[in-house]
Design an enzyme around this catalytic site. Structure first.
Site, PDB file in Angstrom:
ATOM      1  N   GLU A   1      58.805  26.723  10.560  1.00  0.00           N
ATOM      2  CA  GLU A   1      57.577  26.882  11.361  1.00  0.00           C
ATOM      3  C   GLU A   1      57.423  28.335  11.819  1.00  0.00           C
ATOM      4  OE1 GLU A   1      58.411  23.689  14.050  1.00  0.00           O
ATOM      5  OE2 GLU A   1      58.116  22.277  12.414  1.00  0.00           O
TER       6      GLU A   1
ATOM      7  N   GLY B   1      58.880  16.984   9.389  1.00  0.00           N
ATOM      8  CA  GLY B   1      57.794  16.353  10.137  1.00  0.00           C
ATOM      9  C   GLY B   1      56.854  15.537   9.283  1.00  0.00           C
TER      10      GLY B   1
ATOM     11  N   SER C   1      62.897  15.044   8.506  1.00  0.00           N
ATOM     12  CA  SER C   1      62.598  13.617   8.681  1.00  0.00           C
ATOM     13  C   SER C   1      63.849  12.742   8.752  1.00  0.00           C
ATOM     14  CB  SER C   1      61.638  13.138   7.581  1.00  0.00           C
ATOM     15  OG  SER C   1      60.397  13.807   7.684  1.00  0.00           O
TER      16      SER C   1
ATOM     17  N   ASN D   1      66.071  19.725  17.699  1.00  0.00           N
ATOM     18  CA  ASN D   1      65.130  20.816  17.938  1.00  0.00           C
ATOM     19  C   ASN D   1      63.889  20.224  18.588  1.00  0.00           C
ATOM     20  OD1 ASN D   1      63.336  22.931  17.821  1.00  0.00           O
ATOM     21  ND2 ASN D   1      63.143  22.925  15.580  1.00  0.00           N
ATOM     22  N   TRP D   2      63.725  20.501  19.871  1.00  0.00           N
ATOM     23  CA  TRP D   2      62.617  19.874  20.611  1.00  0.00           C
ATOM     24  C   TRP D   2      61.295  20.620  20.413  1.00  0.00           C
ATOM     25  CZ3 TRP D   2      65.484  18.851  25.958  1.00  0.00           C
ATOM     26  CH2 TRP D   2      66.514  17.940  25.725  1.00  0.00           C
ATOM     27  N   LYS D   3      61.336  21.732  19.717  1.00  0.00           N
ATOM     28  CA  LYS D   3      60.115  22.518  19.422  1.00  0.00           C
ATOM     29  C   LYS D   3      59.295  22.747  20.701  1.00  0.00           C
ATOM     30  CE  LYS D   3      60.259  20.530  14.836  1.00  0.00           C
ATOM     31  NZ  LYS D   3      59.594  20.321  13.578  1.00  0.00           N
TER      32      LYS D   3
ATOM     33  N   GLU E   1      66.601  22.923   5.158  1.00  0.00           N
ATOM     34  CA  GLU E   1      65.437  22.184   5.624  1.00  0.00           C
ATOM     35  C   GLU E   1      64.302  22.352   4.618  1.00  0.00           C
ATOM     36  OE1 GLU E   1      65.681  21.271  10.025  1.00  0.00           O
ATOM     37  OE2 GLU E   1      64.494  23.070   9.833  1.00  0.00           O
TER      38      GLU E   1
ATOM     39  N   HIS F   1      63.468  29.158  11.360  1.00  0.00           N
ATOM     40  CA  HIS F   1      62.885  27.826  11.117  1.00  0.00           C
ATOM     41  C   HIS F   1      61.599  27.992  10.302  1.00  0.00           C
ATOM     42  CE1 HIS F   1      60.967  23.965  11.878  1.00  0.00           C
ATOM     43  NE2 HIS F   1      62.161  23.513  12.172  1.00  0.00           N
TER      44      HIS F   1
ATOM     45  N   GLY G   1      64.166  17.072  14.223  1.00  0.00           N
ATOM     46  CA  GLY G   1      62.996  17.432  15.017  1.00  0.00           C
ATOM     47  C   GLY G   1      62.474  16.215  15.760  1.00  0.00           C
ATOM     48  N   GLY G   2      61.496  15.550  15.156  1.00  0.00           N
ATOM     49  CA  GLY G   2      60.779  14.449  15.814  1.00  0.00           C
ATOM     50  C   GLY G   2      61.684  13.406  16.461  1.00  0.00           C
TER      51      GLY G   2
HETATM   52  C1  PEP Z   1      62.902  20.391  12.166  1.00  0.00           C
HETATM   53  O1  PEP Z   1      61.908  20.767  12.750  1.00  0.00           O
HETATM   54  O2  PEP Z   1      63.879  21.146  12.077  1.00  0.00           O
HETATM   55  C2  PEP Z   1      62.890  19.056  11.599  1.00  0.00           C
HETATM   56  C3  PEP Z   1      63.832  18.748  10.749  1.00  0.00           C
HETATM   57  O3  PEP Z   1      61.872  18.233  11.979  1.00  0.00           O
HETATM   58  P1  PEP Z   1      61.726  16.653  11.620  1.00  0.00           P
HETATM   59  O4  PEP Z   1      63.054  16.008  11.906  1.00  0.00           O
HETATM   60  O5  PEP Z   1      60.661  16.162  12.561  1.00  0.00           O
HETATM   61  O6  PEP Z   1      61.355  16.559  10.200  1.00  0.00           O
END
Ligand code: PEP
Length: 250
Positions: free
Chosen positions: A97, A173, A213, A10-12, A167, A95, A234-235
């Protein structure tokens, strides 16, 4: 039943159009006979160009969100038919966010799931508890109400390959991932709920990804759990080497 693993990125709200195309190319070229599904979710702006770059590769394309109407006067929104026409086969829904910053509720997540299914997109529905909820021992109740709300009105044969992502909000994050045991327990609870709400076939066949993470260094421990069918990243998906490192750990 064996469930095919999936690693999704997920590049957000990251990466310009050119950067997105470049990253997609690096991911596609870096995959060597990977026996799993790999998916990326760029910004809506980059979907079509990334889809063109990925044509002929094994990498799947997802939107990060959709509105539930097909078209109309909804400034700033994109719909299932629009993202499908741009090349997406999947869409992330609910999500944390979106729940935190954009008012996503169980009801609106449900409207988006229904719109995705009607539009031929596979929903990747995200659920997860906050730290305060976990500390108050409310994790299962939160998961149950998020799932029940977003999947209300659907029958087992409506689900269209639905993918779930557990999640925990406290792990997204933050650099603090759930332990392998915490993830496996939550996934087992979700699977049991799917059995209760739908049937055994849905419970055994639905892929449940872990997100929060995930990095190359912790991926193997999390992804080798019996109930964990892959990762939503994500990251670490913003860097091809890290994302490929997670894929290799599966
Ligand atoms: C996400 O945004 O779905 C996520 C899992 O982010 P991260 O891997 O950065 O925790």
């Amino acid at each position: 039943m064996t469930r095919r693993k999936m690693v999704a990125g997920n590049w957000k709200m990251h990466k310009t159009l050119a950067e997105s195309v470049d990253l997609a190319g690096r991911v596609a070229e870096g995959l060597k006979d990977a026996d799993l599904d790999v998916l990326v979710a760029p910004t809506a702006l980059a979907l079509a160009a990334v889809g063109t770059r990925l044509a002929g590769s094994m990498v799947l394309l997802a939107a990060q969100n959709i509105f539930w109407e097909e078209q109309g006067a909804y400034t700033g929104e994109v719909s299932a038919p629009l993202v499908r026409a741009a090349g997406a086969s999947h869409v992330i829904i609910g999500h944390s966010e979106r729940r935190q910053y954009f008012g996503e509720s169980e009801k609106t997540a449900g409207l988006r799931v229904a719109a995705a299914l009607a539009g031929g997109l596979v929903p990747i529905l995200c659920v997860g508890e906050t730290l305060a909820e976990r500390q108050k021992d409310q994790t299962q109740g939160v998961l149950e109400s998020q799932l029940a709300g977003a999947l209300a009105g659907l029958a087992a044969n409506d689900l269209g390959g639905l993918i779930l992502a557990y999640e925990p909000v406290w792990a997204i994050g933050t650099g603090v991932n759930a332990s392998a045991q915490q993830a496996n327990e939550a996934h087992a609870f979700i699977r049991a709920w799917l059995d209760y709400r739908f049937d055994k076939e849905v419970a055994n066949g639905t892929r449940i990804l872990y997100g929060g993470s995930v990095k190359p260094a912790n991926a193997a421990g999390l992804l080798n759990q019996s109930e964990v069918d892959g990762a939503l990243v994500g990251g670490a998906s913003l860097n091809a080497a890290d994302f490929l490192g997670i894929i290799q750990a599966v």
